[in-house]
Design an enzyme around this catalytic site. Structure first.
Site, PDB file in Angstrom:
ATOM      1  N   TYR A   1      34.684  30.129 -30.889  1.00 44.70           N
ATOM      2  CA  TYR A   1      36.092  30.146 -31.678  1.00 44.70           C
ATOM      3  C   TYR A   1      37.074  29.053 -30.998  1.00 44.70           C
ATOM      4  CZ  TYR A   1      35.200  34.601 -33.910  1.00 44.70           C
ATOM      5  OH  TYR A   1      34.646  35.642 -34.927  1.00 44.70           O
TER       6      TYR A   1
ATOM      7  N   LYS B   1      21.421  34.106 -26.947  1.00 42.43           N
ATOM      8  CA  LYS B   1      20.724  33.431 -28.159  1.00 42.43           C
ATOM      9  C   LYS B   1      20.114  32.086 -27.663  1.00 42.43           C
ATOM     10  CE  LYS B   1      18.565  33.165 -31.938  1.00 42.43           C
ATOM     11  NZ  LYS B   1      17.327  33.824 -32.395  1.00 42.43           N
TER      12      LYS B   1
ATOM     13  N   ASP C   1      19.830  38.567 -32.297  1.00 43.26           N
ATOM     14  CA  ASP C   1      19.179  39.218 -33.483  1.00 43.26           C
ATOM     15  C   ASP C   1      18.517  40.444 -33.171  1.00 43.26           C
ATOM     16  OD1 ASP C   1      17.542  37.545 -31.783  1.00 43.26           O
ATOM     17  OD2 ASP C   1      16.445  36.528 -33.386  1.00 43.26           O
TER      18      ASP C   1
ATOM     19  N   ASP D   1      32.286  39.427 -31.304  1.00 48.60           N
ATOM     20  CA  ASP D   1      33.108  39.996 -32.760  1.00 48.60           C
ATOM     21  C   ASP D   1      31.998  40.793 -33.543  1.00 48.60           C
ATOM     22  OD1 ASP D   1      35.069  39.987 -34.497  1.00 48.60           O
ATOM     23  OD2 ASP D   1      35.243  37.971 -35.178  1.00 48.60           O
TER      24      ASP D   1
ATOM     25  N   ASP E   1      31.969  45.005 -34.900  1.00 48.70           N
ATOM     26  CA  ASP E   1      32.053  45.542 -36.133  1.00 48.70           C
ATOM     27  C   ASP E   1      30.924  46.436 -36.203  1.00 48.70           C
ATOM     28  OD1 ASP E   1      34.486  44.505 -36.753  1.00 48.70           O
ATOM     29  OD2 ASP E   1      33.584  43.759 -38.947  1.00 48.70           O
TER      30      ASP E   1
HETATM   31  C1  LIG Z   1      39.283  37.118 -36.178  1.00 50.98           C
HETATM   32  C2  LIG Z   1      38.503  38.563 -36.042  1.00 50.98           C
HETATM   33  O1  LIG Z   1      37.827  38.987 -36.935  1.00 50.98           O
HETATM   34  C3  LIG Z   1      38.759  39.117 -34.999  1.00 50.98           C
HETATM   35  O2  LIG Z   1      38.998  38.411 -33.927  1.00 50.98           O
HETATM   36  O3  LIG Z   1      38.874  40.534 -34.709  1.00 50.98           O
END
Ligand SMILES: CC(=O)C(=O)O
Ligand SMILES: NC(=O)C1=CN([C@@H]2O[C@H](COP(=O)(O)OP(=O)(O)OC[C@H]3O[C@@H](n4cnc5c(N)ncnc54)[C@H](O)[C@@H]3O)[C@@H](O)[C@H]2O)C=CC1
Length: 438
Positions: free
Chosen positions: A138, A188, A221, A245, A249
């Site tokens: 980023y 990676k 991966d 990031d 999730d």
């Molecule tokens: C931008 C994003 O998805 C985060 O950093 O949580």
């Protein structure tokens, strides 16, 4: 002196879940004998962009720099403003300018939430992703050439500095020491042949300073596959900005829903305010329907209280929502929209919030108490976030006196940041920066 918190709801469901979070934090702090002054801001939102043409006002650093912490909802409304404009124009600025270089994202199956992984329940998945938060993939190093022609091209460089990599790894090792003593590195280096071998070298170099922490590393991966197939083997996972990031999730998705996942963007030195936000975004697909799960926002509030040196208040919150979730029906997980078309969410977000605020750990609600679902009395039940050592109290916040000094330091640092010559690597020791700017 009251603690001061800047509240930025942002966009979409950020505006729906934030009032729940603030109510929980307020109630927990009050029950703990601490005053908190909340100040709400409408910037870092598409509405602000619509009106002013920017995501943030010019003086945002000075405005936010005087708070003890920032409580954030979510930003982004891609139908109106491209995501790279809204996110880079707000949240990513907060993280970088306030040097919130550690992003802590706990992943844990909560009682009452059904994991999509077969035969996994509370206690089976409990790890923390420590994400590098200010550099890596980023970065804004790069550009576009030959726009609109057949030779059009775009380059964006990954930036990894020894300072940036070492400090987040150091934090991750210390977190592992306080938990189960195991740290995994996401790499990676078989495909990304310059920055990732550097990341691996730094991991090996740093691990020699922590002989008590068991380490391993996986390419990203196969690591994603391991998250699904053997999530119980992870304790702390350290990752670059992009990998962290994604993993943060995937991790919560494996625990049932990203709707409950919290995160803390920390400046460990306490030079700048840290920022606490749910992992999820503004969820345009469900915004305005009242069905957003508020637990991610509420749990982030608990992380914030822990960071501010109020672990008992944080524990009230985590005990409260864990108790409520344990008793709730399955409808608290991320909604399947077709099922919930006729089930407006006053019965979900708001109801969940009401139950949380009236539950035993917040005794003042109506005096009622009930057993904690784990069978322990809440007082005996260690705060999950604290007990697992993912959040340390801010370096700048142990006493009111130290807090005043830290606020002054921050003002100086913010003034420095506003000067054109600033770059984070040139930040002088606080005392000298104060002298120079006063
Ligand atoms: C931008 C994003 O998805 C985060 O950093 O949580
Ligand atoms: N930290 C932040 O402010 C973040 C902002 N975003 C932004 O949010 C916008 C939407 O991004 P998406 O990729 O769709 O991610 P998202 O996290 O907003 O939504 C992903 C899916 O999860 C569901 N979901 C998310 N939070 C939920 C909750 N509390 N309760 C129930 N369901 C929930 C949504 O309905 C959606 O189906 C974009 O503008 C994006 O850039 C995305 C991630 C983080």
């Amino acid at each position: 002196m009251a603690l001061s918190i800047a509240v930025i709801p942002g966009d979409g469901i950020g505006k729906e879940v934030m009032p729940h979070g603030v109510a929980a934090v307020q109630k927990a702090a009050t029950a703990d004998g601490t005053d908190i002054a909340f100040e709400w801001f409408d910037f870092a939102s598409v509405a602000h962009y619509r009106e002013h043409g920017t995501m943030l006002p010019e003086d945002w650093q000075t405005t936010l720099g005087r708070f003890d912490a920032i409580y954030f909802g979510a930003v982004g409304w891609p139908d109106e403003v491209p995501d790279h404009v809204s996110l880079w124009g707000s949240l990513l600025q907060f993280r970088r300018v306030f040097d919130q270089y550690v992003n802590i994202r706990p992943c844990r199956i909560l009682p009452g939430i059904v994991s999509p992984l077969r035969d996994r329940g509370p206690g089976d998945v409990d790890f923390v992703v420590v994400r590098e938060n200010t550099e890596g993939e980023y970065s804004n190093a790069g550009g576009r050439l030959f726009d609109g022609t057949g030779r059009e091209m775009a380059i964006q460089e990954t930036v990894m500095t020894r300072t940036g990599v070492d400090r987040v790894m150091d934090f991750a090792f210390r977190t592992a020491q306080k938990r189960r003593g195991h740290l995994t590195s996401a790499t990676k280096s078989n495909g990304i042949s310059i920055t990732m071998p550097f990341w691996d070298e730094r991991f090996a170099a740093n691990s020699s300073r922590y002989p008590d922490v068991e380490v391993d590393q996986f390419h990203i991966d196969i690591l994603t596959a391991h998250f699904v197939q053997r999530p119980h083997t992870f304790d702390v996972v350290v990752a670059s900005n992009l990998f962290g990031d994604i993993l943060s999730d995937l991790g919560p998705a494996c625990t049932g829903t990203i709707g409950v996942a919290p995160s803390a963007n920390i400046n460990p030195e306490g030079l700048f305010p840290s920022l606490f936000e749910p992992v999820h975004g503004s969820a345009p697909d469900i915004a305005g329907k009242g069905i957003a799960n508020p637990i991610g926002q509420i749990w982030s509030g608990a992380l914030m209280l822990e960071h501010l040196g109020l672990p008992a208040a944080a524990r009230r919150i985590t005990d409260a929502f864990e108790g409520v979730l344990a008793d709730a029906d399955a409808s608290v997980t991320t909604p399947r929209r077709r099922e919930h078309r006729h089930n407006p969410l006053v019965r979900r977000g708001d109801h969940l919030q009401d139950l949380t605020l009236c539950s035993a750990p917040f005794r003042s609600c109506n005096g009622a108490t009930r057993p904690h679902p784990t069978g322990h009395h809440p007082a005996e039940h260690a705060c999950p976030t604290h007990a697992h050592g993912s959040i340390e109290p801010s370096a700048g916040r142990p006493t009111a006196k130290a807090r005043v000094r830290s606020l002054e330091d921050r003002r100086c640092a913010v003034a420095l940041l506003s000067s054109s010559s600033f770059s984070s690597s040139s930040l002088p020791p606080i005392s000298s920066s104060c002298r120079r700017t006063s």
